[in-house]
Design a protein around this motif. Structure first.
Motif, short mmCIF file in Angstrom:
data_model
loop_
_atom_site.label_atom_id
_atom_site.label_comp_id
_atom_site.label_asym_id
_atom_site.label_seq_id
_atom_site.Cartn_x
_atom_site.Cartn_y
_atom_site.Cartn_z
N ILE A 1 0.90 -1.14 0.00
CA ILE A 1 0.00 0.00 0.00
C ILE A 1 0.94 1.20 0.00
O ILE A 1 1.88 1.25 0.79
CB ILE A 1 -0.91 0.01 1.24
N SER B 1 0.27 -1.53 -4.78
CA SER B 1 -1.18 -1.66 -4.77
C SER B 1 -1.81 -0.38 -5.29
O SER B 1 -1.19 0.68 -5.28
CB SER B 1 -1.63 -1.91 -3.32
N TYR B 2 -3.04 -0.47 -5.71
CA TYR B 2 -3.77 0.74 -6.08
C TYR B 2 -4.30 1.45 -4.84
O TYR B 2 -4.73 2.60 -4.91
CB TYR B 2 -4.91 0.42 -7.05
N SER B 3 -4.27 0.78 -3.71
CA SER B 3 -4.69 1.41 -2.45
C SER B 3 -3.62 2.38 -1.99
O SER B 3 -2.43 2.10 -2.10
CB SER B 3 -4.91 0.35 -1.37
N LYS B 4 -4.06 3.53 -1.50
CA LYS B 4 -3.12 4.57 -1.08
C LYS B 4 -3.56 5.16 0.25
O LYS B 4 -4.75 5.18 0.57
CB LYS B 4 -3.07 5.69 -2.12
#
Length: 184
Positions: A94, A124-127
């Motif tokens: 993340i 990841s595309y999570s930020k």
């Protein structure tokens, strides 16, 4: 949970600016596993803005003493490889940072310059971005409205020490800021 707290200092804000400092903190399950601070020369053809160098307090003479761009990039990938199996779609960092989309663009541009098509295998595309938390927390009356939303301004508000425009200092402060904001 694997989090890559990352910040870059660059030769400017243009599309073709180059990172000259990449710093980060790798945490796994909220335990700091590693901090890194990589200095690298701008890649060939990069835009170099005098104003940006002045902000960093660096001269081209100093920057030219940094390691080659590809060496710095390879050093970064070696760090990523310690913690992420790039062949496992579920094993990704993340990504966290203040206005982290800018840093991700810089990282992806550097990967492109060095012909690495697999940089997203680590990310990841999570930020996590404290900048994106400010307005929601203001709406909930958990944070005041300040003169601006710069990292320096919020660090001052929360009494977080910061030597701005040094990416290692910035990312340490960002991580601290995030946890202080979460307490709100």
């Amino acid at each position: 949970m694997k989090i890559l707290w990352i910040d870059t200092e660059t030769t400017g804000l243009s599309v073709n600016a180059a990172p000259i400092q990449i710093s980060g903190i790798v945490t796994i399950d909220d335990e700091v596993k590693e901090e890194f601070n990589i200095f690298l020369k701008p890649f060939e053809g990069a835009t170099i803005e005098e104003e940006a160098l002045a902000v960093h307090g660096l001269t081209m003479e100093e920057i030219n003493k940094f390691q080659e761009s590809n060496e710095g990039y390879n050093q970064l990938i070696e760090i990523f490889n310690k913690y992420i199996n790039k062949y496992d779609r579920e094993d990704k960092f993340i990504v966290a940072g203040y206005n982290v989309d800018f840093d991700l663009k810089q990282l992806r541009k550097l990967a492109e310059v060095h012909k690495d098509r697999y940089i997203n295998s680590y990310l990841s595309y999570s930020k996590i971005d404290p900048l994106q938390l400010i307005v929601p927390l203001q709406v909930l009356n958990k944070l005041p409205k300040l003169e601006n939303n710069k990292l320096e301004t919020w660090c001052k508000y929360f009494n977080i020490q910061l030597k701005a425009h040094d990416s290692l200092e910035d990312i340490r402060a960002t991580r601290t800021l995030f946890y202080k904001m979460m307490e709100k």
